[in-house]
Design a protein around this motif. Structure first.
Motif, PDB file in Angstrom:
ATOM      1  N   VAL A 137      17.044  16.930 -26.914  1.00  0.00           N
ATOM      2  CA  VAL A 137      16.278  16.994 -25.875  1.00  0.00           C
ATOM      3  C   VAL A 137      17.033  17.265 -24.857  1.00  0.00           C
ATOM      4  CG1 VAL A 137      14.725  16.049 -24.420  1.00  0.00           C
ATOM      5  CG2 VAL A 137      14.243  15.914 -26.558  1.00  0.00           C
ATOM      6  N   SER A 138      16.937  18.446 -23.724  1.00  0.00           N
ATOM      7  CA  SER A 138      18.629  18.938 -22.489  1.00  0.00           C
ATOM      8  C   SER A 138      17.945  17.934 -21.515  1.00  0.00           C
ATOM      9  CB  SER A 138      19.156  18.955 -22.690  1.00  0.00           C
ATOM     10  OG  SER A 138      18.465  20.621 -22.983  1.00  0.00           O
ATOM     11  N   ILE A 139      17.768  17.992 -20.437  1.00  0.00           N
ATOM     12  CA  ILE A 139      17.438  18.994 -19.426  1.00  0.00           C
ATOM     13  C   ILE A 139      18.520  19.257 -18.274  1.00  0.00           C
ATOM     14  CG2 ILE A 139      17.845  16.542 -17.886  1.00  0.00           C
ATOM     15  CD1 ILE A 139      14.655  16.068 -16.530  1.00  0.00           C
ATOM     16  N   ASN A 140      18.124  19.957 -17.535  1.00  0.00           N
ATOM     17  CA  ASN A 140      19.021  20.594 -16.024  1.00  0.00           C
ATOM     18  C   ASN A 140      19.422  19.951 -15.259  1.00  0.00           C
ATOM     19  OD1 ASN A 140      20.488  22.507 -13.486  1.00  0.00           O
ATOM     20  ND2 ASN A 140      20.496  24.060 -15.022  1.00  0.00           N
ATOM     21  N   ALA A 141      20.063  19.333 -14.990  1.00  0.00           N
ATOM     22  CA  ALA A 141      20.385  18.250 -13.863  1.00  0.00           C
ATOM     23  C   ALA A 141      19.723  18.614 -12.506  1.00  0.00           C
ATOM     24  CB  ALA A 141      21.739  17.616 -14.073  1.00  0.00           C
ATOM     25  N   SER A 142      19.874  19.508 -12.497  1.00  0.00           N
ATOM     26  CA  SER A 142      19.707  20.324 -10.799  1.00  0.00           C
ATOM     27  C   SER A 142      18.382  20.662 -10.703  1.00  0.00           C
ATOM     28  CB  SER A 142      20.917  21.603 -10.367  1.00  0.00           C
ATOM     29  OG  SER A 142      21.796  20.757 -10.420  1.00  0.00           O
ATOM     30  N   THR A 143      17.922  21.170 -11.778  1.00  0.00           N
ATOM     31  CA  THR A 143      16.306  21.797 -11.201  1.00  0.00           C
ATOM     32  C   THR A 143      15.364  20.983 -12.374  1.00  0.00           C
ATOM     33  OG1 THR A 143      16.783  22.776 -13.173  1.00  0.00           O
ATOM     34  CG2 THR A 143      17.206  24.246 -11.773  1.00  0.00           C
ATOM     35  N   GLY A 144      15.259  20.473 -12.791  1.00  0.00           N
ATOM     36  CA  GLY A 144      14.975  19.384 -13.662  1.00  0.00           C
ATOM     37  C   GLY A 144      13.585  19.927 -14.937  1.00  0.00           C
ATOM     38  N   LEU A 145      14.575  21.362 -15.541  1.00  0.00           N
ATOM     39  CA  LEU A 145      13.978  22.107 -16.243  1.00  0.00           C
ATOM     40  C   LEU A 145      14.506  20.949 -17.761  1.00  0.00           C
ATOM     41  CD1 LEU A 145      12.011  24.377 -17.756  1.00  0.00           C
ATOM     42  CD2 LEU A 145      14.138  25.344 -17.450  1.00  0.00           C
ATOM     43  N   ILE A 146      13.179  20.724 -18.767  1.00  0.00           N
ATOM     44  CA  ILE A 146      13.710  20.206 -19.575  1.00  0.00           C
ATOM     45  C   ILE A 146      13.866  21.090 -21.240  1.00  0.00           C
ATOM     46  CG2 ILE A 146      12.306  18.968 -21.320  1.00  0.00           C
ATOM     47  CD1 ILE A 146      11.631  17.171 -19.326  1.00  0.00           C
ATOM     48  N   THR A 147      14.534  21.632 -22.028  1.00  0.00           N
ATOM     49  CA  THR A 147      14.669  21.729 -23.309  1.00  0.00           C
ATOM     50  C   THR A 147      14.305  21.392 -24.645  1.00  0.00           C
ATOM     51  OG1 THR A 147      15.863  24.201 -22.554  1.00  0.00           O
ATOM     52  CG2 THR A 147      15.087  23.676 -24.640  1.00  0.00           C
ATOM     53  N   PHE A 148      12.867  21.304 -24.959  1.00  0.00           N
ATOM     54  CA  PHE A 148      12.448  19.868 -26.151  1.00  0.00           C
ATOM     55  C   PHE A 148      11.978  20.938 -27.826  1.00  0.00           C
ATOM     56  CE2 PHE A 148       9.792  17.981 -28.883  1.00  0.00           C
ATOM     57  CZ  PHE A 148       9.812  16.728 -28.727  1.00  0.00           C
ATOM     58  N   SER A 149      13.858  20.915 -28.602  1.00  0.00           N
ATOM     59  CA  SER A 149      13.767  21.384 -29.816  1.00  0.00           C
ATOM     60  C   SER A 149      13.675  20.665 -30.561  1.00  0.00           C
ATOM     61  CB  SER A 149      14.925  22.277 -29.612  1.00  0.00           C
ATOM     62  OG  SER A 149      14.949  23.176 -28.794  1.00  0.00           O
ATOM     63  N   THR A 150      12.435  21.514 -32.158  1.00  0.00           N
ATOM     64  CA  THR A 150      12.504  20.003 -32.997  1.00  0.00           C
ATOM     65  C   THR A 150      13.000  21.459 -34.006  1.00  0.00           C
ATOM     66  OG1 THR A 150      10.377  21.683 -33.500  1.00  0.00           O
ATOM     67  CG2 THR A 150      10.945  19.626 -32.183  1.00  0.00           C
ATOM     68  N   THR A 151      13.544  20.440 -34.787  1.00  0.00           N
ATOM     69  CA  THR A 151      14.369  21.032 -36.858  1.00  0.00           C
ATOM     70  C   THR A 151      13.153  20.936 -37.648  1.00  0.00           C
ATOM     71  OG1 THR A 151      14.447  19.229 -37.570  1.00  0.00           O
ATOM     72  CG2 THR A 151      16.476  19.488 -36.334  1.00  0.00           C
ATOM     73  N   GLY A 152      13.249  22.449 -38.435  1.00  0.00           N
ATOM     74  CA  GLY A 152      12.194  22.062 -39.683  1.00  0.00           C
ATOM     75  C   GLY A 152      11.555  20.840 -40.061  1.00  0.00           C
ATOM     76  N   MET A 153      12.418  19.677 -40.128  1.00  0.00           N
ATOM     77  CA  MET A 153      12.209  18.515 -40.569  1.00  0.00           C
ATOM     78  C   MET A 153      11.536  17.304 -39.929  1.00  0.00           C
ATOM     79  SD  MET A 153      13.346  18.926 -43.549  1.00  0.00           S
ATOM     80  CE  MET A 153      13.736  17.211 -44.246  1.00  0.00           C
ATOM     81  N   ALA A 154      11.193  17.577 -39.272  1.00  0.00           N
ATOM     82  CA  ALA A 154      10.580  16.888 -37.666  1.00  0.00           C
ATOM     83  C   ALA A 154       9.573  16.487 -37.811  1.00  0.00           C
ATOM     84  CB  ALA A 154      10.519  17.613 -35.692  1.00  0.00           C
ATOM     85  N   VAL A 155       9.200  15.178 -37.773  1.00  0.00           N
ATOM     86  CA  VAL A 155       7.813  14.849 -37.852  1.00  0.00           C
ATOM     87  C   VAL A 155       6.857  15.243 -36.952  1.00  0.00           C
ATOM     88  CG1 VAL A 155       7.149  12.571 -38.109  1.00  0.00           C
ATOM     89  CG2 VAL A 155       9.119  12.896 -38.640  1.00  0.00           C
ATOM     90  N   VAL A 156       5.881  15.492 -37.302  1.00  0.00           N
ATOM     91  CA  VAL A 156       4.427  15.532 -36.832  1.00  0.00           C
ATOM     92  C   VAL A 156       4.411  14.575 -35.343  1.00  0.00           C
ATOM     93  CG1 VAL A 156       4.163  17.580 -37.674  1.00  0.00           C
ATOM     94  CG2 VAL A 156       2.865  14.981 -37.545  1.00  0.00           C
ATOM     95  N   GLY A 157       3.755  14.609 -34.376  1.00  0.00           N
ATOM     96  CA  GLY A 157       3.229  13.936 -33.811  1.00  0.00           C
ATOM     97  C   GLY A 157       3.723  13.992 -32.003  1.00  0.00           C
ATOM     98  N   VAL A 158       3.327  12.713 -31.000  1.00  0.00           N
ATOM     99  CA  VAL A 158       3.248  12.892 -30.152  1.00  0.00           C
ATOM    100  C   VAL A 158       4.584  11.859 -29.417  1.00  0.00           C
ATOM    101  CG1 VAL A 158       2.952  12.139 -27.810  1.00  0.00           C
ATOM    102  CG2 VAL A 158       1.334  13.224 -29.617  1.00  0.00           C
ATOM    103  N   TYR A 159       5.387  12.805 -29.025  1.00  0.00           N
ATOM    104  CA  TYR A 159       7.082  12.004 -28.493  1.00  0.00           C
ATOM    105  C   TYR A 159       6.958  11.625 -27.020  1.00  0.00           C
ATOM    106  CZ  TYR A 159       8.525  12.930 -33.077  1.00  0.00           C
ATOM    107  OH  TYR A 159       8.737  13.418 -34.250  1.00  0.00           O
ATOM    108  N   ASP A 160       6.940   9.971 -26.371  1.00  0.00           N
ATOM    109  CA  ASP A 160       7.094  10.142 -25.519  1.00  0.00           C
ATOM    110  C   ASP A 160       9.290  10.139 -24.654  1.00  0.00           C
ATOM    111  OD1 ASP A 160       7.237   8.668 -22.590  1.00  0.00           O
ATOM    112  OD2 ASP A 160       6.618   7.007 -23.334  1.00  0.00           O
ATOM    113  N   VAL A 161       9.290  10.929 -23.377  1.00  0.00           N
ATOM    114  CA  VAL A 161      10.359  11.113 -22.784  1.00  0.00           C
ATOM    115  C   VAL A 161      10.507  11.139 -21.336  1.00  0.00           C
ATOM    116  CG1 VAL A 161      11.828  13.458 -22.253  1.00  0.00           C
ATOM    117  CG2 VAL A 161      10.299  13.468 -24.423  1.00  0.00           C
ATOM    118  N   SER A 162      11.101   9.706 -21.435  1.00  0.00           N
ATOM    119  CA  SER A 162      11.391   8.953 -19.632  1.00  0.00           C
ATOM    120  C   SER A 162      13.069  10.308 -19.012  1.00  0.00           C
ATOM    121  CB  SER A 162      12.105   8.143 -20.520  1.00  0.00           C
ATOM    122  OG  SER A 162      11.342   6.864 -21.588  1.00  0.00           O
TER     123      SER A 162
END
Length: 459
Positions: free
Chosen positions: A333-358
């Protein structure tokens, strides 16, 4: 020659006058001194006028002849050319003297030099000095005494003046009166210290938002009534020297700083004591305007982006920082410090479910926390089917009908694309996953008639 006392006058002139010495007599006295500092003290650098009270207790009208000498017993000096008689407010008008009226000035007589002012008023049938008169008709002006005379004395006394200025009043029928005189009147000359002006309305403190212009109108007064100006000794902002209006637009860098404004009131000869005013500047804390509490889906092994937006009331530049991701994600998970654009990337091994990002938005002075959510699923379909347009917010609306019509009725090959999620495009949930008119019918029935769409595949 100084006027004699009442006893001597009566003794010398008893044979010439029937006026009884044991009753109330005519008098001349100093009633007021313009330029007086207090009691028997006059100020330097201030025009001085001795105002004379004439009291006539008899029912007789008089012609008058009275002389007044200005002198100093200890060497005070004044501008002799400024010496003059003054009719003041005209308590005895010039018309009362139908024969003659004069205020004669004799400058610089004697050693040390003294000046004499003679007041002559003669009548035949006029009113003259009215009967039973008690007022202040005349004065003696001597101009200003310089500061060099500080500590010396200036005096006013009765006097004879040439050519025949005897001290007396005369009524018809040869009646003579010799007014008593309380002098000599001597006054100490004092150079009053030049008192400095002061600020009269200094506030205990001033505070405001850092991006809003702050102002305050200082007032001042001077004990001698001199014109007051203002100056900033130290501190931020600027002050109008004439009006005392101070103003300053603080920046973000001023927030939290210990700042003090120091101001003085001044007059042409100097400035008074300064006043210190503590300044406090507050910050406008940022707030999120979009992205908080939203949930966006992403399939296992894929990535999505979400735009976070924030602002503050002062339009300060903001930067964005990621906080914890809960639970731990097999991905990045990364964010552009200036624009606030979050990029959320998962692998094929990611656990399904809801993720809380602060996410934090900060203006370098204060920050605000926002929670945004990503739902990782085995299918790209979330909840119900029908997001044919691939809307990032997973909405099903009329846009999806338009996409599906374009796809089904297109004359091109290949047809216009649908979303990249086959389970969403299969709106009726048919087992064969074929996209056809049945899916269009399912969308129309959902949007216009409230019939449910098929659920996404379970995971």
């Amino acid at each position: 020659m100084k006027a004699a006392s009442l006893t001597v006058v009566c003794a010398l002139f008893l044979i010439f006058s029937w006026y009884p010495c044991g009753t109330q007599a005519q008098t001349i006295s100093v009633d007021e001194v313009v330029g007086l500092f207090r009691n028997d003290t006059v100020k330097t650098e201030t025009p001085i006028t001795f105002k004379l009270r004439f009291t006539n207790p008899e029912a007789l009208n008089f012609s008058i002849s009275n002389g007044f000498e200005i002198y100093s017993p200890d060497g005070a000096e004044w501008d002799h050319l400024s010496v003059a008689g003054d009719t003041l407010t005209g308590a005895i008008p010039r018309s009362n003297w139908d024969l003659q009226f004069a205020m004669n000035v004799f400058l610089g007589a004697g050693v040390p030099p003294a000046d004499t002012v003679g007041i002559l008023g003669a009548k035949i049938n006029g009113v003259g000095l009215p009967s039973l008169f008690n007022g202040v008709p005349y004065g003696i002006k001597i101009g200003s005494l310089t500061n060099a005379n500080d500590g010396k004395h200036i005096c006013l006394d009765s006097a004879w003046f040439r050519p025949g200025g005897t001290w007396k009043w005369v009524a018809s029928g040869g009646i003579n009166r010799y007014p008593t005189w309380g002098g000599p009147y001597c006054y100490y000359i004092y150079q009053v210290p030049d008192l400095m002006p002061s600020i009269t309305n200094a506030p205990a403190s001033l505070s405001g938002r850092h991006c809003v212009t702050m102002s305050y109108d200082f007032n001042g007064s001077d004990p001698e009534g001199e014109t007051v100006t203002f100056q900033k000794v130290s501190g931020p902002g600027s002050i109008n020297s004439t009006t005392g209006l101070w103003s300053y637009t603080p920046s973000l860098a001023d927030v939290g700083q210990s700042l003090t404004l120091v101001v003085q009131a001044c007059e042409p000869h100097g400035c008074g004591s300064s006043v210190s005013v503590p300044l406090t500047f507050t910050n406008e804390v940022p707030t999120f305007t979009s992205g908080c509490r939203d949930t966006m889906w992403v399939a296992v092994g894929n990535s999505v982006t979400k735009d976070m937006n924030a602002s503050d009331g002062c339009s300060d530049p903001l930067h964005f920082v990621l906080g914890p991701v809960t639970p731990s994600l097999d991905g990045t998970v990364s964010i552009n410090a200036s624009t606030g654009l979050i990029t959320f990337s998962t692998t094929g091994m990611a656990v399904v479910g809801v993720y809380d990002v602060s996410v934090y938005a900060s203006d370098t002075k204060d920050s605000v926390l926002c929670h945004t959510y990503f739902r990782v699923s085995a299918s790209c379909c979330l909840g119900i089917r029908g997001n044919v347009s691939g809307d990032a917010q997973d909405r099903v609306d009329l846009l999806d009908v338009v996409y599906l019509v374009d796809y089904l009725f297109a004359m091109s090959d290949p047809p216009p694309p649908l979303s990249n999620c086959p389970d969403e495009n299969n709106a009726d949930g048919s087992p064969d996953n074929v996209i056809d008119i049945s899916d269009l019918t399912a969308l129309v029935s959902y949007l216009f008639y409230g019939e449910p769409l098929a659920p996404c595949p379970a995971f």
